[in-house]
Design a protein around this motif. Sequence first.
Motif, PDB file in Angstrom:
ATOM      1  N   GLY A  91       4.089   1.327   3.799  1.00  0.00           N
ATOM      2  CA  GLY A  91       4.018   2.287   2.715  1.00  0.00           C
ATOM      3  C   GLY A  91       5.222   3.187   2.557  1.00  0.00           C
ATOM      4  O   GLY A  91       5.239   4.060   1.692  1.00  0.00           O
ATOM      5  N   ARG A 131       9.650  -4.919  -0.712  1.00  0.00           N
ATOM      6  CA  ARG A 131       9.927  -3.546  -1.167  1.00  0.00           C
ATOM      7  C   ARG A 131      11.391  -3.205  -0.878  1.00  0.00           C
ATOM      8  O   ARG A 131      12.103  -2.682  -1.726  1.00  0.00           O
ATOM      9  CB  ARG A 131       8.989  -2.579  -0.458  1.00  0.00           C
ATOM     10  CG  ARG A 131       9.203  -1.118  -0.836  1.00  0.00           C
ATOM     11  CD  ARG A 131       8.169  -0.235  -0.173  1.00  0.00           C
ATOM     12  NE  ARG A 131       6.876  -0.483  -0.792  1.00  0.00           N
ATOM     13  CZ  ARG A 131       5.754   0.092  -0.419  1.00  0.00           C
ATOM     14  NH1 ARG A 131       5.736   0.939   0.566  1.00  0.00           N
ATOM     15  NH2 ARG A 131       4.618  -0.180  -1.024  1.00  0.00           N
ATOM     16  N   GLU A 148       8.534   4.682   1.379  1.00  0.00           N
ATOM     17  CA  GLU A 148       9.423   4.638   0.217  1.00  0.00           C
ATOM     18  C   GLU A 148      10.665   5.468   0.532  1.00  0.00           C
ATOM     19  O   GLU A 148      10.670   6.251   1.499  1.00  0.00           O
ATOM     20  CB  GLU A 148       8.719   5.203  -1.027  1.00  0.00           C
ATOM     21  CG  GLU A 148       7.505   4.408  -1.482  1.00  0.00           C
ATOM     22  CD  GLU A 148       7.853   3.106  -2.203  1.00  0.00           C
ATOM     23  OE1 GLU A 148       9.054   2.797  -2.373  1.00  0.00           O
ATOM     24  OE2 GLU A 148       6.912   2.402  -2.586  1.00  0.00           O
ATOM     25  N   HIS A 170      10.390   9.168   1.406  1.00  0.00           N
ATOM     26  CA  HIS A 170       9.789   9.565   2.682  1.00  0.00           C
ATOM     27  C   HIS A 170      10.805   9.591   3.824  1.00  0.00           C
ATOM     28  O   HIS A 170      10.532  10.173   4.875  1.00  0.00           O
ATOM     29  CB  HIS A 170       8.673   8.589   3.077  1.00  0.00           C
ATOM     30  CG  HIS A 170       7.588   8.471   2.079  1.00  0.00           C
ATOM     31  ND1 HIS A 170       7.197   7.256   1.569  1.00  0.00           N
ATOM     32  CD2 HIS A 170       6.799   9.400   1.488  1.00  0.00           C
ATOM     33  CE1 HIS A 170       6.217   7.442   0.709  1.00  0.00           C
ATOM     34  NE2 HIS A 170       5.959   8.732   0.629  1.00  0.00           N
ATOM     35  N   GLN A 172       0.829  -1.207   0.000  1.00  0.00           N
ATOM     36  CA  GLN A 172       0.000   0.000   0.000  1.00  0.00           C
ATOM     37  C   GLN A 172       0.865   1.259   0.000  1.00  0.00           C
ATOM     38  O   GLN A 172       2.039   1.226   0.352  1.00  0.00           O
ATOM     39  CB  GLN A 172      -0.893   0.020   1.242  1.00  0.00           C
ATOM     40  CG  GLN A 172      -1.841  -1.154   1.341  1.00  0.00           C
ATOM     41  CD  GLN A 172      -2.641  -1.089   2.628  1.00  0.00           C
ATOM     42  OE1 GLN A 172      -3.331  -0.109   2.899  1.00  0.00           O
ATOM     43  NE2 GLN A 172      -2.522  -2.127   3.446  1.00  0.00           N
ATOM     44  N   GLU A 173       0.250   2.372  -0.369  1.00  0.00           N
ATOM     45  CA  GLU A 173       0.935   3.656  -0.335  1.00  0.00           C
ATOM     46  C   GLU A 173       0.833   4.271   1.054  1.00  0.00           C
ATOM     47  O   GLU A 173      -0.180   4.116   1.743  1.00  0.00           O
ATOM     48  CB  GLU A 173       0.324   4.614  -1.350  1.00  0.00           C
ATOM     49  CG  GLU A 173       0.650   4.265  -2.778  1.00  0.00           C
ATOM     50  CD  GLU A 173       0.169   5.330  -3.751  1.00  0.00           C
ATOM     51  OE1 GLU A 173       0.071   6.510  -3.369  1.00  0.00           O
ATOM     52  OE2 GLU A 173      -0.112   4.949  -4.899  1.00  0.00           O
TER      53      GLU A 173
END
Length: 181
Positions: free
Chosen positions: A154, A177, A156, A159, A128-129
């Motif tokens: 979420g 991820r 990335e 961030h 999810q974002e």
Amino acid sequence: MKIIPAILTNNIDEFNDLMAGLSPKYDRVQIDFIDGEYTNNKTLLPDQTNTNLKMDAHLMVTEKNLSEYLKYVNKFNRLIVQMESIASPEKYDCLALDIHSPIEAIKPYLEKLKYLNLMAIEPGFGGQELDLRIFERVSYLRNLGSFVIAVDGGVEKEHLQKLEDLGVDEVIVGAKRLLNW
């Protein structure tokens, strides 16, 4: 700020593959345990997970299933309980708070709190974002105590600097991820 990989899976082969990729790079991993009732997903059980890394258990389980997961408490370095799913959050010094829960819900437990996992996504599923409300939540909580603040889900690369600037101590990033960074 420390990056902690998280594994959320119901497949032991995937768990082992992810652990093999993480072991040379990280010293700690968060294992997400979901009972299929707290959220509509079900993961491996604690007795199925083993690693040479320090392990945190993030329990997204209902009160009635909690004792089944607590049998394995000695396997873990940190036991993080989803505060919305249990009757007595005050019994725990490591809590998780869902993104949709009011931030004020954690206030009664701040005095005893050592670790707060702030969910930045809806619980239970990876990929999810990041919900941008997390930045305001961190800002609000950073000055309310000396507990460790972790942002989970979420996150990335883009961030990371903002979260660090806000005073986040740890970010929890899905292992799939993270291995692609």
